[in-house]
Design a protein around this motif. Structure first.
Motif, PDB file in Angstrom:
ATOM      1  N   UNK A   8       0.853  -1.200   0.000  1.00  0.00           N
ATOM      2  CA  UNK A   8       0.000   0.000   0.000  1.00  0.00           C
ATOM      3  C   UNK A   8       0.884   1.242   0.000  1.00  0.00           C
ATOM      4  N   UNK A   9       0.704   2.080  -1.017  1.00  0.00           N
ATOM      5  CA  UNK A   9       1.421   3.351  -1.102  1.00  0.00           C
ATOM      6  C   UNK A   9       0.437   4.484  -0.844  1.00  0.00           C
ATOM      7  N   UNK A  10       0.815   5.399   0.028  1.00  0.00           N
ATOM      8  CA  UNK A  10       0.020   6.601   0.260  1.00  0.00           C
ATOM      9  C   UNK A  10       0.661   7.752  -0.512  1.00  0.00           C
ATOM     10  N   UNK A  11      -0.138   8.434  -1.327  1.00  0.00           N
ATOM     11  CA  UNK A  11       0.360   9.508  -2.167  1.00  0.00           C
ATOM     12  C   UNK A  11      -0.271  10.835  -1.774  1.00  0.00           C
ATOM     13  N   UNK A  12       0.558  11.869  -1.699  1.00  0.00           N
ATOM     14  CA  UNK A  12       0.039  13.230  -1.541  1.00  0.00           C
ATOM     15  C   UNK A  12      -0.002  13.872  -2.919  1.00  0.00           C
ATOM     16  N   UNK A  13      -1.129  14.461  -3.268  1.00  0.00           N
ATOM     17  CA  UNK A  13      -1.332  15.045  -4.595  1.00  0.00           C
ATOM     18  C   UNK A  13      -1.386  16.559  -4.462  1.00  0.00           C
ATOM     19  N   UNK A  14      -0.545  17.234  -5.230  1.00  0.00           N
ATOM     20  CA  UNK A  14      -0.538  18.698  -5.225  1.00  0.00           C
ATOM     21  C   UNK A  14      -0.515  19.201  -6.661  1.00  0.00           C
ATOM     22  N   UNK A  15      -0.783  20.485  -6.827  1.00  0.00           N
ATOM     23  CA  UNK A  15      -0.688  21.085  -8.140  1.00  0.00           C
ATOM     24  C   UNK A  15       0.761  21.115  -8.608  1.00  0.00           C
ATOM     25  N   UNK A  16       0.970  21.336  -9.894  1.00  0.00           N
ATOM     26  CA  UNK A  16       2.323  21.330 -10.437  1.00  0.00           C
ATOM     27  C   UNK A  16       3.172  22.470  -9.903  1.00  0.00           C
ATOM     28  N   UNK A  17       2.523  23.494  -9.357  1.00  0.00           N
ATOM     29  CA  UNK A  17       3.267  24.612  -8.778  1.00  0.00           C
ATOM     30  C   UNK A  17       3.447  24.456  -7.274  1.00  0.00           C
ATOM     31  N   UNK A  18       3.077  23.292  -6.757  1.00  0.00           N
ATOM     32  CA  UNK A  18       3.206  23.045  -5.329  1.00  0.00           C
ATOM     33  C   UNK A  18       1.997  23.456  -4.520  1.00  0.00           C
ATOM     34  N   UNK A  19       1.054  24.163  -5.138  1.00  0.00           N
ATOM     35  CA  UNK A  19      -0.165  24.574  -4.433  1.00  0.00           C
ATOM     36  C   UNK A  19      -1.135  23.394  -4.350  1.00  0.00           C
ATOM     37  N   UNK A  20      -2.252  23.601  -3.658  1.00  0.00           N
ATOM     38  CA  UNK A  20      -3.239  22.532  -3.518  1.00  0.00           C
ATOM     39  C   UNK A  20      -3.845  22.180  -4.875  1.00  0.00           C
ATOM     40  N   UNK A  21      -4.033  20.884  -5.112  1.00  0.00           N
ATOM     41  CA  UNK A  21      -4.643  20.422  -6.357  1.00  0.00           C
ATOM     42  C   UNK A  21      -6.161  20.461  -6.219  1.00  0.00           C
ATOM     43  N   UNK A  22      -6.844  20.812  -7.304  1.00  0.00           N
ATOM     44  CA  UNK A  22      -8.302  20.817  -7.247  1.00  0.00           C
ATOM     45  C   UNK A  22      -8.836  19.393  -7.345  1.00  0.00           C
ATOM     46  N   UNK A  23     -10.112  19.231  -7.007  1.00  0.00           N
ATOM     47  CA  UNK A  23     -10.714  17.894  -6.957  1.00  0.00           C
ATOM     48  C   UNK A  23     -10.659  17.200  -8.314  1.00  0.00           C
ATOM     49  N   UNK A  24     -10.828  17.958  -9.387  1.00  0.00           N
ATOM     50  CA  UNK A  24     -10.780  17.369 -10.720  1.00  0.00           C
ATOM     51  C   UNK A  24      -9.420  16.779 -11.035  1.00  0.00           C
ATOM     52  N   UNK A  25      -8.350  17.506 -10.668  1.00  0.00           N
ATOM     53  CA  UNK A  25      -6.997  17.013 -10.918  1.00  0.00           C
ATOM     54  C   UNK A  25      -6.704  15.768 -10.094  1.00  0.00           C
ATOM     55  N   UNK A  26      -7.186  15.731  -8.863  1.00  0.00           N
ATOM     56  CA  UNK A  26      -6.982  14.552  -8.019  1.00  0.00           C
ATOM     57  C   UNK A  26      -7.690  13.339  -8.619  1.00  0.00           C
ATOM     58  N   UNK A  27      -8.916  13.517  -9.095  1.00  0.00           N
ATOM     59  CA  UNK A  27      -9.663  12.401  -9.683  1.00  0.00           C
ATOM     60  C   UNK A  27      -9.011  11.933 -10.986  1.00  0.00           C
ATOM     61  N   UNK A  28      -8.546  12.856 -11.821  1.00  0.00           N
ATOM     62  CA  UNK A  28      -7.877  12.447 -13.063  1.00  0.00           C
ATOM     63  C   UNK A  28      -6.570  11.720 -12.750  1.00  0.00           C
ATOM     64  N   UNK A  29      -5.884  12.158 -11.712  1.00  0.00           N
ATOM     65  CA  UNK A  29      -4.667  11.465 -11.295  1.00  0.00           C
ATOM     66  C   UNK A  29      -4.989  10.049 -10.849  1.00  0.00           C
ATOM     67  N   UNK A  30      -6.051   9.902 -10.071  1.00  0.00           N
ATOM     68  CA  UNK A  30      -6.465   8.571  -9.608  1.00  0.00           C
ATOM     69  C   UNK A  30      -6.778   7.661 -10.799  1.00  0.00           C
ATOM     70  N   UNK A  31      -7.533   8.178 -11.768  1.00  0.00           N
ATOM     71  CA  UNK A  31      -7.929   7.381 -12.927  1.00  0.00           C
ATOM     72  C   UNK A  31      -6.722   6.978 -13.769  1.00  0.00           C
ATOM     73  N   UNK A  32      -5.804   7.917 -13.992  1.00  0.00           N
ATOM     74  CA  UNK A  32      -4.623   7.614 -14.795  1.00  0.00           C
ATOM     75  C   UNK A  32      -3.716   6.593 -14.107  1.00  0.00           C
TER      76      UNK A  32
END
Length: 353
Positions: free
Chosen positions: A56-80
């Motif tokens: 089990x790997x736990x991942x922290x997801x952030x925006x490409x600029x280091x800021x908080x990622x929006x919900x859409x980006x987190x979901x697309x990351x999960x799907x990919x």
């Protein structure tokens, strides 16, 4: 006088031997058992949720600029990421959101290394190499420059901090270097005290010219820290390269496939371009004739072939870490799925209890 014809009695029905029914019953039982076993194995291998002992790997997801990622980006990351795991054929792949910026990736424990190999953004760029130099051999990044650090929202603050740590005289001397062969280059010290963000904020020409800025430092910059539209400095196999702006990117890739090149006896990754990407790749190889083109994945040079002729077909990545089928397959899957829309950092590695 006629008499009606005699009607012959129907032949007696043949009795089916008892052994036939026993054999038929045994075949049915065996088929059912095989079906149940196959179903259980398939569920255990490819689905049904994690089981005890899975990685089990736990991942922290952030925006490409280091800021908080929006919900859409987190979901697309999960799907990919889930698509990558399925393409790679790992056992029991699962990617679930366990918080607004946290994903949990689980899979069969025997596939732990293969899973980890595709948990990177997968940013791909093709750049003309204008210069190269051997980097100072060291495995230590120095300072607090750790793998997985996040890119700063702005380069101004880390650059100011770097200048303060180095001192203005050292910074100006580094900025004035003509290249790594400059006699003054080896005398410059203090760069080992800089963080990843501070190293990333330094001018690319300085990163290239200062020997104290090692590949260990540069390769720990946050993935995606390098701009596509400007020249950069990057490393591969202990060599520092000075590179032009990207002439083709992952957006130009149609698909990628791992293949064994029998001529060289090594695994390679074949990159197939979109029609417009093919034009950009061909133009780059024409510009770079008899020069090196650096192929970067997440800001590291994975291959830097010398272009011997204009290439109007696929690109091929070989060498470096592509020494096994698993390594080539992981890179092909990562590039073929497209880059993640966000930064991901592994914050924990556990075993499902």
């Amino acid at each position: 006088m006629s008499f009606p014809s005699a009607v012959a009695p129907p032949p007696a029905a043949r009795r089916v031997p008892m052994w036939f029914w026993l054999v038929l019953a045994l075949v049915v039982v065996l088929l059912l058992a095989a079906g149940i076993t196959a179903t259980v194995l398939l569920v255990r291998r490819f689905g049904g949720g994690p089981v005890k002992g899975d990685v089990a790997y736990t991942l922290r997801v952030t925006g490409k600029d280091g800021a908080a990622a929006d919900a859409g980006a987190v979901e697309r990351t999960r799907t990919l990421l889930l698509d990558r795991l399925r393409r790679l054929g790992v056992g029991r792949p699962n990617v679930t959101a366990v918080g607004p910026d946290t994903l949990k990736v689980t899979a069969a424990h025997e596939d732990a290394d293969r899973v980890r190999s595709v948990l990177s953004p997968g940013n791909l760029t093709f750049r003309l190499a204008t210069a190269q130099t051997m980097a100072r051999p060291t495995d230590q990044p120095g300072g607090d420059c750790k793998s997985g650090a996040q890119a700063p929202a702005s380069a101004d603050s880390p650059l100011a901090s770097a200048r303060q740590k180095l001192g203005e005289s050292v910074y100006q001397a580094a900025a004035a270097l003509t290249g790594p062969e400059d006699p003054k280059a080896a005398q410059l010290q203090g760069f080992d005290r800089l963080s990843c963000a501070e190293i990333a904020a330094l001018p690319p020409a300085m990163q290239f010219a200062v020997p104290a800025i090692t590949c260990a430092m540069l390769n720990r910059r946050p993935a995606g820290a390098l701009p596509n539209d400007a020249g950069v400095t990057a490393c591969g196999d202990s060599v520092k390269y000075r590179l032009d702006a990207a002439k083709a990117t992952g957006a130009d890739v149609e698909d990628a496939e791992a293949a064994l090149n029998k001529d060289i006896g090594r695994w390679t990754v074949i990159i197939r371009f979109t029609p417009s990407g093919q034009d950009r790749w061909a133009a780059l190889t024409e510009e770079a004739l008899h020069q090196q083109v650096a192929i970067l994945v997440d800001d590291e040079v994975v291959s830097a072939p010398t272009i011997q002729a204009v290439i109007t077909g696929d690109a091929e990545i070989s060498g470096g870490s592509l020494d096994t089928k698993d390594a080539a397959s992981a890179l092909a899957v990562t590039l073929g799925s497209g880059a993640l829309p966000a930064q991901v950092t592994i914050t924990a590695t556990d075993t499902v209890g």
